[in-house]
Scaffold this motif. Sequence first.
Motif, PDB file in Angstrom:
ATOM      1  N   GLY A 105      10.154  68.770 -84.068  1.00 48.01           N
ATOM      2  CA  GLY A 105      10.812  67.950 -85.083  1.00 48.01           C
ATOM      3  C   GLY A 105      10.039  67.859 -86.376  1.00 48.01           C
ATOM      4  O   GLY A 105       8.877  67.455 -86.388  1.00 48.01           O
ATOM      5  N   SER A 106      10.688  68.253 -87.474  1.00 49.67           N
ATOM      6  CA  SER A 106      10.065  68.144 -88.789  1.00 49.67           C
ATOM      7  C   SER A 106      11.052  67.655 -89.842  1.00 49.67           C
ATOM      8  O   SER A 106      10.758  67.704 -91.029  1.00 49.67           O
ATOM      9  N   ALA A 107      12.216  67.200 -89.408  1.00 55.08           N
ATOM     10  CA  ALA A 107      13.298  66.861 -90.342  1.00 55.08           C
ATOM     11  C   ALA A 107      13.544  65.372 -90.485  1.00 55.08           C
ATOM     12  O   ALA A 107      14.546  64.986 -91.077  1.00 55.08           O
ATOM     13  N   PHE A 108      12.634  64.524 -89.945  1.00 56.65           N
ATOM     14  CA  PHE A 108      12.889  63.083 -89.935  1.00 56.65           C
ATOM     15  C   PHE A 108      11.722  62.313 -90.553  1.00 56.65           C
ATOM     16  O   PHE A 108      10.988  61.606 -89.859  1.00 56.65           O
ATOM     17  N   CYS A 138      16.080  56.410 -90.998  1.00 54.95           N
ATOM     18  CA  CYS A 138      16.549  55.330 -91.880  1.00 54.95           C
ATOM     19  C   CYS A 138      16.636  55.766 -93.336  1.00 54.95           C
ATOM     20  O   CYS A 138      17.180  55.030 -94.171  1.00 54.95           O
ATOM     21  N   GLY A 139      16.105  56.961 -93.655  1.00 57.17           N
ATOM     22  CA  GLY A 139      16.231  57.480 -95.009  1.00 57.17           C
ATOM     23  C   GLY A 139      15.250  56.895 -95.999  1.00 57.17           C
ATOM     24  O   GLY A 139      15.324  57.174 -97.189  1.00 57.17           O
ATOM     25  N   TYR A 140      14.300  56.131 -95.500  1.00 55.84           N
ATOM     26  CA  TYR A 140      13.346  55.474 -96.391  1.00 55.84           C
ATOM     27  C   TYR A 140      11.956  55.721 -95.852  1.00 55.84           C
ATOM     28  O   TYR A 140      11.680  55.425 -94.684  1.00 55.84           O
ATOM     29  N   PHE A 141      11.071  56.284 -96.659  1.00 51.33           N
ATOM     30  CA  PHE A 141       9.769  56.686 -96.135  1.00 51.33           C
ATOM     31  C   PHE A 141       8.725  56.704 -97.237  1.00 51.33           C
ATOM     32  O   PHE A 141       9.034  56.701 -98.425  1.00 51.33           O
ATOM     33  N   GLN A 142       7.477  56.744 -96.806  1.00 45.91           N
ATOM     34  CA  GLN A 142       6.340  56.759 -97.718  1.00 45.91           C
ATOM     35  C   GLN A 142       5.590  58.065 -97.525  1.00 45.91           C
ATOM     36  O   GLN A 142       5.320  58.476 -96.396  1.00 45.91           O
ATOM     37  N   ARG A 181       2.298  60.851 -98.353  1.00 44.08           N
ATOM     38  CA  ARG A 181       0.845  60.721 -98.160  1.00 44.08           C
ATOM     39  C   ARG A 181       0.139  60.136 -99.371  1.00 44.08           C
ATOM     40  O   ARG A 181      -0.992  59.669 -99.270  1.00 44.08           O
ATOM     41  N   THR A 182       0.777  60.176-100.526  1.00 49.09           N
ATOM     42  CA  THR A 182       0.162  59.604-101.719  1.00 49.09           C
ATOM     43  C   THR A 182       0.469  58.125-101.886  1.00 49.09           C
ATOM     44  O   THR A 182      -0.011  57.490-102.813  1.00 49.09           O
ATOM     45  N   GLY A 183       1.310  57.598-100.989  1.00 54.32           N
ATOM     46  CA  GLY A 183       1.654  56.183-101.055  1.00 54.32           C
ATOM     47  C   GLY A 183       2.931  55.883-101.808  1.00 54.32           C
ATOM     48  O   GLY A 183       3.301  54.722-101.961  1.00 54.32           O
ATOM     49  N   ASN A 184       3.619  56.915-102.300  1.00 54.45           N
ATOM     50  CA  ASN A 184       4.856  56.705-103.041  1.00 54.45           C
ATOM     51  C   ASN A 184       6.040  56.534-102.094  1.00 54.45           C
ATOM     52  O   ASN A 184       6.149  57.233-101.082  1.00 54.45           O
ATOM     53  N   TRP A 185       6.943  55.620-102.446  1.00 50.88           N
ATOM     54  CA  TRP A 185       8.151  55.409-101.660  1.00 50.88           C
ATOM     55  C   TRP A 185       9.225  56.405-102.079  1.00 50.88           C
ATOM     56  O   TRP A 185       9.399  56.698-103.256  1.00 50.88           O
ATOM     57  N   ASN A 186       9.922  56.930-101.113  1.00 51.43           N
ATOM     58  CA  ASN A 186      10.975  57.918-101.336  1.00 51.43           C
ATOM     59  C   ASN A 186      12.199  57.545-100.517  1.00 51.43           C
ATOM     60  O   ASN A 186      12.106  56.818 -99.532  1.00 51.43           O
ATOM     61  N   SER A 187      13.352  58.068-100.928  1.00 48.26           N
ATOM     62  CA  SER A 187      14.561  57.837-100.148  1.00 48.26           C
ATOM     63  C   SER A 187      15.385  59.111-100.082  1.00 48.26           C
ATOM     64  O   SER A 187      15.328  59.957-100.972  1.00 48.26           O
ATOM     65  N   GLN A 188      16.108  59.248 -99.001  1.00 42.35           N
ATOM     66  CA  GLN A 188      17.080  60.311 -98.847  1.00 42.35           C
ATOM     67  C   GLN A 188      18.212  59.744 -98.000  1.00 42.35           C
ATOM     68  O   GLN A 188      18.209  58.568 -97.669  1.00 42.35           O
ATOM     69  N   ALA A 189      19.179  60.564 -97.658  1.00 39.99           N
ATOM     70  CA  ALA A 189      20.308  60.055 -96.893  1.00 39.99           C
ATOM     71  C   ALA A 189      19.870  59.587 -95.515  1.00 39.99           C
ATOM     72  O   ALA A 189      19.142  60.284 -94.810  1.00 39.99           O
ATOM     73  N   GLY A 190      20.305  58.383 -95.120  1.00 43.88           N
ATOM     74  CA  GLY A 190      20.116  57.965 -93.741  1.00 43.88           C
ATOM     75  C   GLY A 190      21.042  58.768 -92.840  1.00 43.88           C
ATOM     76  O   GLY A 190      22.133  59.179 -93.258  1.00 43.88           O
ATOM     77  N   GLU A 217      27.765  49.840-101.060  1.00 40.09           N
ATOM     78  CA  GLU A 217      27.160  49.419 -99.805  1.00 40.09           C
ATOM     79  C   GLU A 217      26.186  50.495 -99.307  1.00 40.09           C
ATOM     80  O   GLU A 217      26.601  51.600 -98.967  1.00 40.09           O
ATOM     81  N   PRO A 218      24.900  50.181 -99.251  1.00 39.70           N
ATOM     82  CA  PRO A 218      23.922  51.180 -98.812  1.00 39.70           C
ATOM     83  C   PRO A 218      23.981  51.399 -97.300  1.00 39.70           C
ATOM     84  O   PRO A 218      24.354  50.501 -96.544  1.00 39.70           O
ATOM     85  N   PHE A 219      23.611  52.588 -96.884  1.00 43.87           N
ATOM     86  CA  PHE A 219      23.566  52.945 -95.461  1.00 43.87           C
ATOM     87  C   PHE A 219      22.151  53.390 -95.140  1.00 43.87           C
ATOM     88  O   PHE A 219      21.713  54.465 -95.544  1.00 43.87           O
ATOM     89  N   ARG A 220      21.416  52.552 -94.431  1.00 44.12           N
ATOM     90  CA  ARG A 220      20.054  52.846 -93.992  1.00 44.12           C
ATOM     91  C   ARG A 220      19.961  52.509 -92.507  1.00 44.12           C
ATOM     92  O   ARG A 220      19.433  51.475 -92.115  1.00 44.12           O
ATOM     93  N   PRO A 221      20.481  53.362 -91.642  1.00 47.15           N
ATOM     94  CA  PRO A 221      20.551  53.033 -90.215  1.00 47.15           C
ATOM     95  C   PRO A 221      19.171  52.968 -89.588  1.00 47.15           C
ATOM     96  O   PRO A 221      18.246  53.691 -89.976  1.00 47.15           O
ATOM     97  N   THR A 222      19.026  52.099 -88.612  1.00 46.99           N
ATOM     98  CA  THR A 222      17.733  51.893 -87.956  1.00 46.99           C
ATOM     99  C   THR A 222      17.763  52.142 -86.456  1.00 46.99           C
ATOM    100  O   THR A 222      16.712  52.335 -85.846  1.00 46.99           O
TER     101      THR A 222
END
Length: 379
Positions: A113-116, A138-142, A144-153, A181-186
């Motif tokens: 797995g490398s896609a999540f 969930c589409g929300y991640f940090q 290695r530099t500490g920056n927050w990023n988002s992509q499709a959940g 309405e945002p979609f960030r599934p958990t």
Amino acid sequence: MATRRKFLRNSVAAAAAISTASAFAPVKGLATTIKDFNINHDNMQPEDTIIGHGGFRYKVDKGWAKLSVTSNPLLNCHEMVQDRKGRLIMLGDCTRNNILIFDKSGKLLDFWGSAFPGGHGLSISHEGEEDFLYITDCGYFQDRTGNWNSQAGQVVKMTTDGRLVFAIGHPKTIGVYKDTEPFRPTETAVAPNGDIYVADGYGSDYIIHYDRNGKYIRHFGGRNNANKEHNLVNAHGVAVDTRDASNPTVICTSREENCFKVYTPDGKFIKRMDMPGMYVCRPVVDGKNLYAGVCWSKDAAGNKQSDTGFVTILDENNKVVSCPGGNEPIYKNNVLQPVMQSASRVFHHGHDVCVDDEKNVYVCQWNANYTPPVKLTRV
């Protein structure tokens, strides 16, 4: 193995839902910079440390998982399940190896797995002779530099060796969500009939109900019900509770309210189960008991405390009977009093628990210095 991983990466990326801007803010307590991928056992407990209460007491083993920090690094261990072969399957958010598969001794058997990058929720379903995994990003991640990023959940169904079965896309593509309405599934839960419940815990707080093939049926929860008690606030987890086989229910986390809320399988609100002082994650049903990781606890003044957490266990009547890593649960006039992390501080942010076939518990921790799951051996 490399070919299979390449296929997995490409196929899941192609199945990803439509990308939308995230409305989910960084969670208090997450490290602002990820400096490296090394596992840090900075808070090792003595070998004879016993935690828990009543008939649910455990020996702590923080060195259970045998991992190479160079070959199989970790960021956050989010969730774990056990398959019918007895293997323990863990989902994390490190794209070097999102899925790690262990035996019960802690030996690493496989990884893929490398896609999540936002790998967050992991559920398992047993279908015929085969097991399947439901992976929630969930589409929300940090990074290695500490920056927050988002992509499709996204939510995907996969085989336990990493083959894609299908993906569930953004609910706005079928007219269920509005553009705002945002979609960030958990999390997901799978009912005995194969129906799928998706918790949109970092998005719009709905529980979205699909059939076994991913066809939309309904959604419930959310934040805008006429009766506010029916709302969910950070619908972080969901489980199908079949302890009463004649009356199955859906248990949903409302983490910011420190409670679980119980619904019928078709989304009608039944009741609230207060867990004072506990920011509970997903409910895990095993036998007659209900388990949950506690990601934060409060202090004596009722304030949320970073870098805290433990495990909570409820009996068949949904009474809290043990809190490993927390203070002993106390009831006064049948009301549970607030539970805090114990002074020994065994855990950092208990994000999930897995109960194996011997009733041992594995605790996945978020924001815990890149550490693998902690094994609690039942005593």
